[in-house]
Motif scaffolding. Structure first.
Motif, PDB file in Angstrom:
ATOM      1  N   THR A  88      -4.347  14.568   6.940  1.00 43.26           N
ATOM      2  CA  THR A  88      -4.537  13.128   7.140  1.00 43.26           C
ATOM      3  C   THR A  88      -3.654  12.326   6.188  1.00 43.26           C
ATOM      4  OG1 THR A  88      -6.824  13.493   7.836  1.00 43.26           O
ATOM      5  CG2 THR A  88      -6.229  11.260   7.175  1.00 43.26           C
ATOM      6  N   CYS A  89      -3.061  11.275   6.734  1.00 44.22           N
ATOM      7  CA  CYS A  89      -2.229  10.369   5.937  1.00 44.22           C
ATOM      8  C   CYS A  89      -2.725   8.935   6.147  1.00 44.22           C
ATOM      9  CB  CYS A  89      -0.769  10.488   6.362  1.00 44.22           C
ATOM     10  SG  CYS A  89       0.340   9.330   5.535  1.00 44.22           S
ATOM     11  N   THR A  90      -2.787   8.167   5.065  1.00 44.27           N
ATOM     12  CA  THR A  90      -3.251   6.780   5.132  1.00 44.27           C
ATOM     13  C   THR A  90      -2.149   5.842   4.652  1.00 44.27           C
ATOM     14  OG1 THR A  90      -5.539   7.466   4.724  1.00 44.27           O
ATOM     15  CG2 THR A  90      -5.009   5.148   4.353  1.00 44.27           C
ATOM     16  N   LEU A  91      -1.923   4.781   5.416  1.00 43.23           N
ATOM     17  CA  LEU A  91      -0.922   3.772   5.063  1.00 43.23           C
ATOM     18  C   LEU A  91      -1.596   2.400   5.076  1.00 43.23           C
ATOM     19  CD1 LEU A  91       1.978   2.720   4.593  1.00 43.23           C
ATOM     20  CD2 LEU A  91       2.297   2.774   7.082  1.00 43.23           C
ATOM     21  N   LYS A  92      -1.522   1.699   3.946  1.00 40.75           N
ATOM     22  CA  LYS A  92      -2.102   0.358   3.845  1.00 40.75           C
ATOM     23  C   LYS A  92      -0.974  -0.665   3.825  1.00 40.75           C
ATOM     24  CE  LYS A  92      -5.604  -2.294   1.315  1.00 40.75           C
ATOM     25  NZ  LYS A  92      -6.588  -2.262   0.202  1.00 40.75           N
ATOM     26  N   ILE A  93      -1.039  -1.605   4.763  1.00 40.04           N
ATOM     27  CA  ILE A  93      -0.002  -2.634   4.880  1.00 40.04           C
ATOM     28  C   ILE A  93      -0.576  -3.955   4.359  1.00 40.04           C
ATOM     29  CG2 ILE A  93       1.513  -3.889   6.464  1.00 40.04           C
ATOM     30  CD1 ILE A  93       1.380  -1.470   8.326  1.00 40.04           C
ATOM     31  N   ILE A 112      -6.867   2.780  13.539  1.00 37.15           N
ATOM     32  CA  ILE A 112      -6.863   1.546  12.757  1.00 37.15           C
ATOM     33  C   ILE A 112      -8.263   1.410  12.172  1.00 37.15           C
ATOM     34  CG2 ILE A 112      -6.581  -0.956  12.790  1.00 37.15           C
ATOM     35  CD1 ILE A 112      -3.992   0.486  13.349  1.00 37.15           C
ATOM     36  N   LYS A 113      -8.353   1.308  10.848  1.00 34.62           N
ATOM     37  CA  LYS A 113      -9.663   1.300  10.196  1.00 34.62           C
ATOM     38  C   LYS A 113     -10.350  -0.061  10.371  1.00 34.62           C
ATOM     39  CE  LYS A 113     -11.071   4.185   7.895  1.00 34.62           C
ATOM     40  NZ  LYS A 113     -10.765   4.705   6.537  1.00 34.62           N
ATOM     41  N   ASP A 114     -11.589  -0.007  10.816  1.00 36.02           N
ATOM     42  CA  ASP A 114     -12.467  -1.181  10.807  1.00 36.02           C
ATOM     43  C   ASP A 114     -13.058  -1.252   9.405  1.00 36.02           C
ATOM     44  OD1 ASP A 114     -14.511  -3.013  10.943  1.00 36.02           O
ATOM     45  OD2 ASP A 114     -15.429  -2.179  12.759  1.00 36.02           O
ATOM     46  N   ALA A 147      -4.910  -7.364   4.808  1.00 32.61           N
ATOM     47  CA  ALA A 147      -4.418  -5.979   4.709  1.00 32.61           C
ATOM     48  C   ALA A 147      -4.913  -5.163   5.906  1.00 32.61           C
ATOM     49  CB  ALA A 147      -4.881  -5.333   3.415  1.00 32.61           C
ATOM     50  N   LEU A 148      -4.054  -4.274   6.368  1.00 36.54           N
ATOM     51  CA  LEU A 148      -4.353  -3.395   7.502  1.00 36.54           C
ATOM     52  C   LEU A 148      -4.259  -1.946   7.026  1.00 36.54           C
ATOM     53  CD1 LEU A 148      -4.672  -3.190  10.714  1.00 36.54           C
ATOM     54  CD2 LEU A 148      -2.196  -2.811  10.717  1.00 36.54           C
ATOM     55  N   ILE A 149      -5.217  -1.115   7.428  1.00 32.19           N
ATOM     56  CA  ILE A 149      -5.199   0.301   7.043  1.00 32.19           C
ATOM     57  C   ILE A 149      -4.999   1.155   8.297  1.00 32.19           C
ATOM     58  CG2 ILE A 149      -6.469   2.207   5.995  1.00 32.19           C
ATOM     59  CD1 ILE A 149      -7.992   0.151   4.335  1.00 32.19           C
TER      60      ILE A 149
END
Length: 340
Positions: free
Chosen positions: A205-210, A277-279, A323-325
């Motif tokens: 798993t990879c997580t990117l926060k914009i 897309i994380k809620d 911010a979007l995760i």
């Protein structure tokens, strides 16, 4: 009920006769010729490696000095071979009333100490009337091991003299005949390949926060940090305002194989993956799955992963504090290892 003859010799003679008299008898005689441990069948094309013609066969067979005749050498599979013919049969090996034919490796004393050669071979008798080849091999498939203590293999009962001398069979025409050999050496190259299918691999798993999502331009894009799954390097590629035809309409999200150059030549890697897309409020995440074959410079995913109108709805909790995760998860992946 079909009664079996007491002597395998009868089975061979009956089989040879059936091949020419009535080919539909093949099934009927199959149980008979199995007794000999030899498989015989007819084919159209000639031997791949060697043919040997004898003119005035009866003169040869009536000459006492020619109990056995050895041909010259021929090459196959990196080795030299020869044929050894007994026109009246090898009587020491129960070949009376038959023609005996053997394949022998030439000059075995010149081969390295402890040598061994595994060979799949067939021997042939040419039917000059029908332009066909009677093909003879061992019933177990014909693979034999040649070594210092066994330099010759073949058939003491290649074909019965009764069948061979019958003019209607086409083997002996104008007192001439043709034999042949096909020799395939089985060499171990040491090459190997191992395919492993990884399910839920470690570190998948990879997580990117914009950050500053509202300030993203139509041309903006973001790479995640490289993450390693099953010894392969991956990253996520996100276009917050869409890519290509989805620009201004939807978020685009892709998975890309970074080190495709380390794959075996001309090979692909299979992966099943999940994007989300994380809620950040209700934990009701938005997810889509995919599965593709990855190769050189290929990325896979969705140009229209989620519409910008859905993404920007505050009630869905996708954007919090501007911010979007985004997450990517590889659920199944192929791993290929090959010998060097």
């Amino acid at each position: 009920m079909l009664s079996l003859p007491n002597r395998p010799a009868s089975a061979v003679t009956c089989f040879e006769t059936a091949l020419h008299a009535n080919r539909q008898c093949f099934i009927l005689f199959a149980c008979l010729y199995c007794l000999t441990g030899i498989e015989r069948f007819i084919r159209d094309f000639p031997p791949a490696h060697y043919t040997f013609k004898i003119e005035s066969f009866n003169v040869l067979s009536n000459t006492e000095e020619f109990e056995r005749y050895e041909t010259g050498d021929f090459e196959a599979g990196g080795y030299k071979w020869r044929l050894s013919l007994y026109p009246n049969g090898n009587k020491k090996r129960n070949g009376h009333r038959y023609i005996s034919l053997y394949l022998a490796i030439s000059e075995p004393d010149t081969l390295p100490l402890g040598w061994e050669v595994n060979v799949d071979f067939k021997l042939f008798v040419y039917d000059q009337i029908r332009d066909k080849y009677l093909t003879i091999q061992d019933l177990d498939g014909g693979v034999k091991r040649f070594h210092r203590l066994r330099t010759e293999w073949g058939f003491a009962r290649l074909i019965s003299l009764e069948s061979f001398n019958d003019a209607s069979n086409g083997y002996l025409v104008d007192d001439s005949c043709i034999f042949g050999a096909e020799v395939f050496v089985i060499k171990c190259t040491g090459k190997w390949e191992c395919l492993t299918m990884l399910k839920q691999p470690v570190g998948n798993t990879c997580t990117l926060k914009i950050q500053n999502f509202s300030a993203q331009l139509d041309t903006s894009y973001h790479y995640s940090n490289v993450f390693i799954v099953g010894e392969r390097k991956w990253y996520l590629l996100v276009y917050p305002k869409g890519y290509s035809s989805a620009t201004g309409e939807a978020l685009s999200l892709y998975l890309e194989l970074v080190d495709w150059g380390s794959l075996p030549s001309k090979r692909k890697l299979y992966a099943e993956y999940k994007f989300r897309i994380k809620d950040q409020v209700h934990m009701n995440h938005y997810e889509r799955t995919g599965k593709n074959w990855f190769s050189a410079s290929s990325d896979w995913g969705y140009s229209n992963f989620i519409t910008l109108s859905d993404l920007n709805q505050a009630s869905k909790g996708f954007i919090k504090n501007d911010a979007l995760i985004v997450e990517g998860e590889i659920t199944v992946m192929s791993m290929i290892k090959v010998s060097s």
